[in-house]
Design a protein around this motif. Sequence first.
Motif, PDB file in Angstrom:
ATOM      1  N   SER A 138       0.888  -1.031   0.082  1.00 55.92           N
ATOM      2  CA  SER A 138      -0.210  -0.063  -0.098  1.00 55.92           C
ATOM      3  C   SER A 138       1.002   1.160  -0.017  1.00 55.92           C
ATOM      4  CB  SER A 138      -0.812  -0.059   1.134  1.00 55.92           C
ATOM      5  OG  SER A 138      -1.868  -0.971   1.129  1.00 55.92           O
ATOM      6  N   VAL A 139       0.347   2.240  -0.883  1.00 54.08           N
ATOM      7  CA  VAL A 139       0.791   3.446  -0.735  1.00 54.08           C
ATOM      8  C   VAL A 139       0.194   4.618   0.020  1.00 54.08           C
ATOM      9  CG1 VAL A 139       1.539   5.490  -2.179  1.00 54.08           C
ATOM     10  CG2 VAL A 139       1.886   3.313  -3.244  1.00 54.08           C
ATOM     11  N   THR A 140       0.923   5.135   0.969  1.00 50.09           N
ATOM     12  CA  THR A 140       0.014   5.897   2.095  1.00 50.09           C
ATOM     13  C   THR A 140       0.647   7.257   1.935  1.00 50.09           C
ATOM     14  OG1 THR A 140       1.530   5.101   3.826  1.00 50.09           O
ATOM     15  CG2 THR A 140      -0.526   3.955   3.697  1.00 50.09           C
ATOM     16  N   LEU A 141       1.597   7.656   1.089  1.00 45.67           N
ATOM     17  CA  LEU A 141       2.001   8.923   1.104  1.00 45.67           C
ATOM     18  C   LEU A 141       0.907   9.969   0.969  1.00 45.67           C
ATOM     19  CD1 LEU A 141       4.567  10.774   0.847  1.00 45.67           C
ATOM     20  CD2 LEU A 141       4.434  10.433  -1.636  1.00 45.67           C
ATOM     21  N   GLY A 142       0.700  10.984   1.708  1.00 39.15           N
ATOM     22  CA  GLY A 142      -0.225  12.061   1.500  1.00 39.15           C
ATOM     23  C   GLY A 142      -1.455  11.875   2.490  1.00 39.15           C
ATOM     24  N   LEU A 143      -1.586  10.738   3.071  1.00 39.03           N
ATOM     25  CA  LEU A 143      -2.491  10.683   4.177  1.00 39.03           C
ATOM     26  C   LEU A 143      -2.056  11.170   5.511  1.00 39.03           C
ATOM     27  CD1 LEU A 143      -3.780   6.890   3.890  1.00 39.03           C
ATOM     28  CD2 LEU A 143      -5.086   8.953   3.195  1.00 39.03           C
ATOM     29  N   LEU A 144      -3.035  11.761   6.042  1.00 37.35           N
ATOM     30  CA  LEU A 144      -2.657  12.394   7.476  1.00 37.35           C
ATOM     31  C   LEU A 144      -2.888  11.389   8.355  1.00 37.35           C
ATOM     32  CD1 LEU A 144      -4.483  15.775   6.978  1.00 37.35           C
ATOM     33  CD2 LEU A 144      -2.213  15.454   6.555  1.00 37.35           C
ATOM     34  N   ASP A 145      -2.374  11.537   9.678  1.00 38.08           N
ATOM     35  CA  ASP A 145      -2.291  10.704  10.684  1.00 38.08           C
ATOM     36  C   ASP A 145      -3.892  10.060  10.838  1.00 38.08           C
ATOM     37  OD1 ASP A 145       0.534  10.668  10.820  1.00 38.08           O
ATOM     38  OD2 ASP A 145       0.575  11.987  12.596  1.00 38.08           O
ATOM     39  N   ASP A 146      -4.882  11.073  10.791  1.00 31.25           N
ATOM     40  CA  ASP A 146      -6.238  10.551  11.280  1.00 31.25           C
ATOM     41  C   ASP A 146      -7.043  10.255  10.055  1.00 31.25           C
ATOM     42  OD1 ASP A 146      -6.321  13.087  10.233  1.00 31.25           O
ATOM     43  OD2 ASP A 146      -7.843  13.911  11.597  1.00 31.25           O
ATOM     44  N   GLU A 147      -6.452   9.971   8.935  1.00 30.32           N
ATOM     45  CA  GLU A 147      -7.027   9.827   7.671  1.00 30.32           C
ATOM     46  C   GLU A 147      -6.980   8.284   7.002  1.00 30.32           C
ATOM     47  OE1 GLU A 147      -7.121  13.778   4.981  1.00 30.32           O
ATOM     48  OE2 GLU A 147      -5.433  12.667   4.823  1.00 30.32           O
ATOM     49  N   PRO A 175      -7.672   5.430   4.351  1.00 33.84           N
ATOM     50  CA  PRO A 175      -7.859   5.511   2.513  1.00 33.84           C
ATOM     51  C   PRO A 175      -9.149   4.745   2.204  1.00 33.84           C
ATOM     52  CG  PRO A 175      -6.421   3.708   3.220  1.00 33.84           C
ATOM     53  CD  PRO A 175      -6.646   4.332   4.547  1.00 33.84           C
ATOM     54  N   GLU A 176      -9.884   5.633   1.149  1.00 29.47           N
ATOM     55  CA  GLU A 176     -11.324   5.118   0.606  1.00 29.47           C
ATOM     56  C   GLU A 176     -10.908   4.577  -0.705  1.00 29.47           C
ATOM     57  OE1 GLU A 176     -14.163   7.985   1.213  1.00 29.47           O
ATOM     58  OE2 GLU A 176     -13.192   8.958   2.820  1.00 29.47           O
ATOM     59  N   ARG A 177      -9.574   4.796  -1.357  1.00 33.35           N
ATOM     60  CA  ARG A 177      -9.420   4.166  -2.396  1.00 33.35           C
ATOM     61  C   ARG A 177      -7.961   3.407  -2.299  1.00 33.35           C
ATOM     62  NH1 ARG A 177     -10.104   9.543  -6.025  1.00 33.35           N
ATOM     63  NH2 ARG A 177     -12.156   9.434  -6.734  1.00 33.35           N
ATOM     64  N   GLY A 178      -7.671   2.605  -3.367  1.00 36.23           N
ATOM     65  CA  GLY A 178      -6.724   1.782  -3.028  1.00 36.23           C
ATOM     66  C   GLY A 178      -5.423   2.218  -3.983  1.00 36.23           C
ATOM     67  N   LEU A 179      -4.345   2.282  -3.497  1.00 33.60           N
ATOM     68  CA  LEU A 179      -3.199   2.531  -4.224  1.00 33.60           C
ATOM     69  C   LEU A 179      -2.064   1.761  -3.736  1.00 33.60           C
ATOM     70  CD1 LEU A 179      -2.281   4.888  -6.117  1.00 33.60           C
ATOM     71  CD2 LEU A 179      -1.765   6.384  -4.242  1.00 33.60           C
ATOM     72  N   PHE A 180      -1.641   0.947  -4.751  1.00 33.57           N
ATOM     73  CA  PHE A 180      -0.542  -0.068  -4.416  1.00 33.57           C
ATOM     74  C   PHE A 180       0.745   0.040  -5.333  1.00 33.57           C
ATOM     75  CE2 PHE A 180      -4.807  -1.439  -3.618  1.00 33.57           C
ATOM     76  CZ  PHE A 180      -4.982  -1.782  -2.337  1.00 33.57           C
ATOM     77  N   GLY A 181       1.677  -0.174  -4.819  1.00 34.82           N
ATOM     78  CA  GLY A 181       2.977   0.210  -5.537  1.00 34.82           C
ATOM     79  C   GLY A 181       4.050  -1.175  -5.574  1.00 34.82           C
ATOM     80  N   THR A 182       4.656  -1.308  -6.530  1.00 35.07           N
ATOM     81  CA  THR A 182       5.766  -2.047  -6.700  1.00 35.07           C
ATOM     82  C   THR A 182       7.096  -1.850  -5.906  1.00 35.07           C
ATOM     83  OG1 THR A 182       6.568  -1.043  -8.602  1.00 35.07           O
ATOM     84  CG2 THR A 182       4.955  -2.916  -9.012  1.00 35.07           C
ATOM     85  N   THR A 183       8.128  -2.554  -5.855  1.00 35.85           N
ATOM     86  CA  THR A 183       9.349  -2.065  -5.209  1.00 35.85           C
ATOM     87  C   THR A 183       9.908  -0.924  -6.262  1.00 35.85           C
ATOM     88  OG1 THR A 183       9.561  -4.317  -4.677  1.00 35.85           O
ATOM     89  CG2 THR A 183      11.548  -3.041  -4.570  1.00 35.85           C
ATOM     90  N   ARG A 184       9.796  -1.135  -7.342  1.00 40.18           N
ATOM     91  CA  ARG A 184      10.201  -0.018  -8.201  1.00 40.18           C
ATOM     92  C   ARG A 184       9.594   1.521  -7.703  1.00 40.18           C
ATOM     93  NH1 ARG A 184      11.870  -1.240 -13.049  1.00 40.18           N
ATOM     94  NH2 ARG A 184      10.086  -2.464 -13.561  1.00 40.18           N
ATOM     95  N   LEU A 185       8.487   1.359  -7.690  1.00 42.06           N
ATOM     96  CA  LEU A 185       7.615   2.788  -7.349  1.00 42.06           C
ATOM     97  C   LEU A 185       8.067   3.126  -6.071  1.00 42.06           C
ATOM     98  CD1 LEU A 185       5.010   3.982  -5.749  1.00 42.06           C
ATOM     99  CD2 LEU A 185       5.707   4.698  -7.932  1.00 42.06           C
ATOM    100  N   HIS A 186       8.356   2.191  -4.900  1.00 38.64           N
ATOM    101  CA  HIS A 186       8.714   2.698  -3.647  1.00 38.64           C
ATOM    102  C   HIS A 186      10.228   3.341  -3.534  1.00 38.64           C
ATOM    103  CE1 HIS A 186       4.959   1.840  -1.408  1.00 38.64           C
ATOM    104  NE2 HIS A 186       4.863   0.613  -2.181  1.00 38.64           N
ATOM    105  N   PHE A 229      -6.350  11.215  -3.853  1.00 39.07           N
ATOM    106  CA  PHE A 229      -6.877  10.098  -4.536  1.00 39.07           C
ATOM    107  C   PHE A 229      -7.268   9.022  -3.315  1.00 39.07           C
ATOM    108  CE2 PHE A 229      -6.048   5.753  -5.757  1.00 39.07           C
ATOM    109  CZ  PHE A 229      -6.932   5.943  -6.975  1.00 39.07           C
ATOM    110  N   LEU A 230      -6.352   8.925  -2.438  1.00 34.34           N
ATOM    111  CA  LEU A 230      -6.685   7.989  -1.374  1.00 34.34           C
ATOM    112  C   LEU A 230      -7.713   8.324  -0.701  1.00 34.34           C
ATOM    113  CD1 LEU A 230      -2.982   7.310  -0.284  1.00 34.34           C
ATOM    114  CD2 LEU A 230      -4.587   5.800  -1.259  1.00 34.34           C
ATOM    115  N   THR A 231      -8.196   9.569  -0.280  1.00 40.81           N
ATOM    116  CA  THR A 231      -9.143   9.920   0.529  1.00 40.81           C
ATOM    117  C   THR A 231     -10.396   9.994  -0.197  1.00 40.81           C
ATOM    118  OG1 THR A 231      -8.524  12.209   0.483  1.00 40.81           O
ATOM    119  CG2 THR A 231      -7.815  11.319   2.470  1.00 40.81           C
TER     120      THR A 231
END
Length: 167
Positions: free
Chosen positions: A15-24, A26-37, A67-69
Amino acid sequence: MSTLNKLVQAGTLTSVTLGLLDDELPERGLFGTTRLHNFLANDLPSIPSRDATLSALEQVANLFGRFLTNKPLVLQSPIAPVRHLEDSVWELKTKDVRIFGWFAAKDSMVIDAGCDVKLLKAGKINYSAFINQTSYVRKALGFSTNDYIIGKLPHDILTRIVIPPRR
């Protein structure tokens, strides 16, 4: 079990969680490969920004957070945040960065790579390389055409978008 779920359980995609605040959450899914991370950790912080207020990293964090929220993505010029390229490969866009992937389901994107937009605009890298790489990775991970969205329109891949009327 879906291909996406199997790959997440195996740790091949995370899962990619970059951009989420501590209290948020995700309502959408964002998934990354090792290359992306690796791109997010190593390359993205060093991309120079043309934006007066946000670094390239902050631009991507802002886009991922929206995107995630499940905040509506406004699809308008000059920079629509999501665009279909070809072969069911989609591009997430900021002023300085391009991210490439596909939608495993509506509101669930798998992303594999990113780059500095200046490299694309200067012709040092071309879109076809990212399209081919993304298609190859999708197939190598075991995604068949039944495991991802073939659609070409934003409504095919996202539940909440805003397309402003033309003036």
